[in-house]
Write a protein that holds these residues in place. Sequence first.
Motif, short mmCIF file in Angstrom:
data_model
loop_
_atom_site.label_atom_id
_atom_site.label_comp_id
_atom_site.label_asym_id
_atom_site.label_seq_id
_atom_site.Cartn_x
_atom_site.Cartn_y
_atom_site.Cartn_z
N TYR A 246 0.90 -1.20 -0.01
CA TYR A 246 0.14 -0.09 0.04
C TYR A 246 0.84 1.21 -0.01
O TYR A 246 0.70 2.22 0.88
N GLY B 136 0.69 5.30 7.92
CA GLY B 136 -0.41 6.15 7.37
C GLY B 136 -1.32 6.59 8.47
O GLY B 136 -1.06 6.60 9.74
N ARG C 173 -8.60 2.17 5.86
CA ARG C 173 -8.87 1.97 4.47
C ARG C 173 -8.19 0.71 3.99
O ARG C 173 -8.70 -0.16 3.09
N GLU D 250 -6.22 6.12 6.66
CA GLU D 250 -5.56 5.30 5.57
C GLU D 250 -5.54 4.08 6.13
O GLU D 250 -5.54 2.87 5.36
N GLU E 125 0.65 3.85 -1.74
CA GLU E 125 -0.14 4.95 -1.97
C GLU E 125 -0.63 5.72 -0.65
O GLU E 125 -0.76 6.79 -0.44
N LEU E 126 -0.86 4.82 0.37
CA LEU E 126 -1.68 4.89 1.55
C LEU E 126 -0.78 4.82 2.68
O LEU E 126 -1.05 6.04 3.38
N VAL F 286 -6.26 11.02 -1.25
CA VAL F 286 -6.55 10.10 -2.23
C VAL F 286 -8.13 9.95 -2.20
O VAL F 286 -8.50 9.49 -3.23
N GLU G 38 -13.01 7.45 -3.95
CA GLU G 38 -11.64 8.03 -4.23
C GLU G 38 -11.61 9.08 -5.49
O GLU G 38 -12.68 8.99 -6.08
#
Lengths: 258, 441
Positions: free
Chosen positions: A13, A64, A71, A68, A15-16, B193, B201
């Motif tokens: 992950y 994060g 998520r 996040e 991106e997060l 994001v 998103e």
Amino acid sequence: MSANWRLNVAVLYPELLNLYGDRGNARALERRCQARGIDAEITPVVIGDHWSPDDTDIILVGGGQDREQRRVQSDLHRRGAALRDYIEDDGVVLAVCGGFQLFGQHYRGWDGEIMEGIAIFDAVAAHPGPSIQRCVGNVVAIWEGETVVGFENHGGRTYLNEGQQAFASVVSGFGNNGGDGLEGARRRNAFGTYLHGAVLPKNPRLADRLIALALQRRYGSDAPALSPLDDRAALRAHAEALRAAFSPAESAIGRRFA
Amino acid sequence: MRSLGSGGTALPGLVVERLHDGAAGALAGQLSATALITGTNGKTTSAAMLARILRADDRAVIHNRSGSNLMRGVTASLVEAASLLGTLPRRTTAVFEADEAALSAIAAAAPPSVAVFTNLMRDQLDRYGEIETIARRWTEALGGFPGDATLALNIDDPLIASLESQWSGSSVRYGIEDPDVPPAPEGEIMDAVWDPETQDEFRYTRRYFAQLGRWHTDAGARRPVPQVAADQIDNAEQGVSFTLRFPAGERTLSLPAEGLYSVYNALAAAAAATALGVPPDTICSALESHQAAFGRQEDLLVNQRRVRVLLGKNPSGLNQALRTLQAPGERHHLLILLNDGVADGVDVSWIWDVDWESQAPHCRSVVVGGDRAADMALRLEYAGFPAPRAEVTRDTGEALSRALSGVPEHEQLVILPTYTAMLEVRQRFGRMGASRLWDVA
């Protein structure tokens, strides 16, 4: 001997869970492998990807924000059994900050909401409440007789259950909870820690340990020895972080571990 | 020639804040209008641009100076502007930069007529906490705004655009409409994001930098249409020119500053000025004559060397500043100063989220300095920079003279300092007799 050494590094992950420069950790592994003629293939794993840890040698997971972490939670749980098998099979992991919490038993938010972890480490984390100070500052800890340096910034406090080994012991900073002097957790070849910075570039011995463990697992007795590298810049940064942790400013705001 | 003053701007405010808690409020009550400018990046320049526009509109303006954007900086500005009897000139408009975490307190003391929200990005996590914390504080702050306040919102940032739905009063939306803006590089750091409310998103038909761009969600939310907009943006080394669209028509203008973030700063000022009733012609001519604040693209002449100071305090801001140094074939002498004071961010891990890799081919030579010079040097080694000519911890003066001595006369040194390092540089330059380039030219 041009045996094509190779290590597969998966970053979960990215991106997060990338809050504190954690991308530096993948760069450190890549660079230190390349310098020894080892191909390091870095694979980002995002939510929903068809990926299994089967052909993976090192897994990195970063920190994060709470949202996040929530998520990624269900995707991580989907992979929980495979990740546990990977670790029982001596797969190498570095889980930092939020990633460390997600790899524990659970995390209890200050609102009481429980976020289940994947139970790699026998540890629980709890956030004591929004009015309680976060654990923020430079950290120095001792790992296998040597200093590791980094920065911590976490609201949650982690407590290791009996029998769960810590990663390091705190010399300066909060570590897991600011009380028991422990930092992070270790299970087989999985390392959990609150240290970011990023942690691997300025702790080259820790980076090399992860690489060596991964090579050993993949190549057994044929694994190449790691030749020494020119680490002057890394060691200067390490020394500078030690100085920052022990500076008068740092102790004046009460960040020293008593 | 103008010499540069010393750094501290918050002291009078600190004294008065202690003496008399209501000082700011009592003085603020005499203002005819108040503009607050908040957000992660662009506050200082947007506020300076707006102050210039308002002066061009023949108003008396009070403006808190560079970076002094906490409560006591605001109090200081009010006290300094007041007469001994505690009265402000008539028809005075205040322009206050408001630290994003101090917005509630500042708005309570100086209720805004217009409040500008520039963007919300990752910045000094050890000081501000997570983005969600700031967003929550802003929602609380909106509850304390006067009902007739106007919000000026950068709707290219989805986190800012969402404020409109939390506000029952009026707003002016601003953004970039140019379809030809180059997209952000792959892998550039990005924070928002997904929508914190709906968990959808954010997707982009074009992302400019960080989370700014033409965004939408699968659930059908999309970037609204801006009322104040920039189009036909032409970025050149001497500055950026573009078409500025107002509800009442459009004008073409050139800014003596580079980069997309300069366009955003001008848009923020133009949107706020529009809300305060300033006509487009006044806005545009004031913007065209804007001079940069120290550390915000300011050009100086020091010991026969041209010096440009670009403040870099978080990944998105610094990535944007670096992009102004990356024209094809361009190569620079750099001095990078990384401090870890509270105002800089005690945590320096953010340097790993800056795209130094793309700067490496544009570097002719580099000197590193500051409290965490060695951390910076290690980061640059990873990015493929040439070995630093010098690595000077702590002593900014020494780092400066080492950097200057390596630059041939009439060539340029680019200094990238964190906040406290920028203040040190300003002080040193004051002593060295630096002058603004346009004052000697």
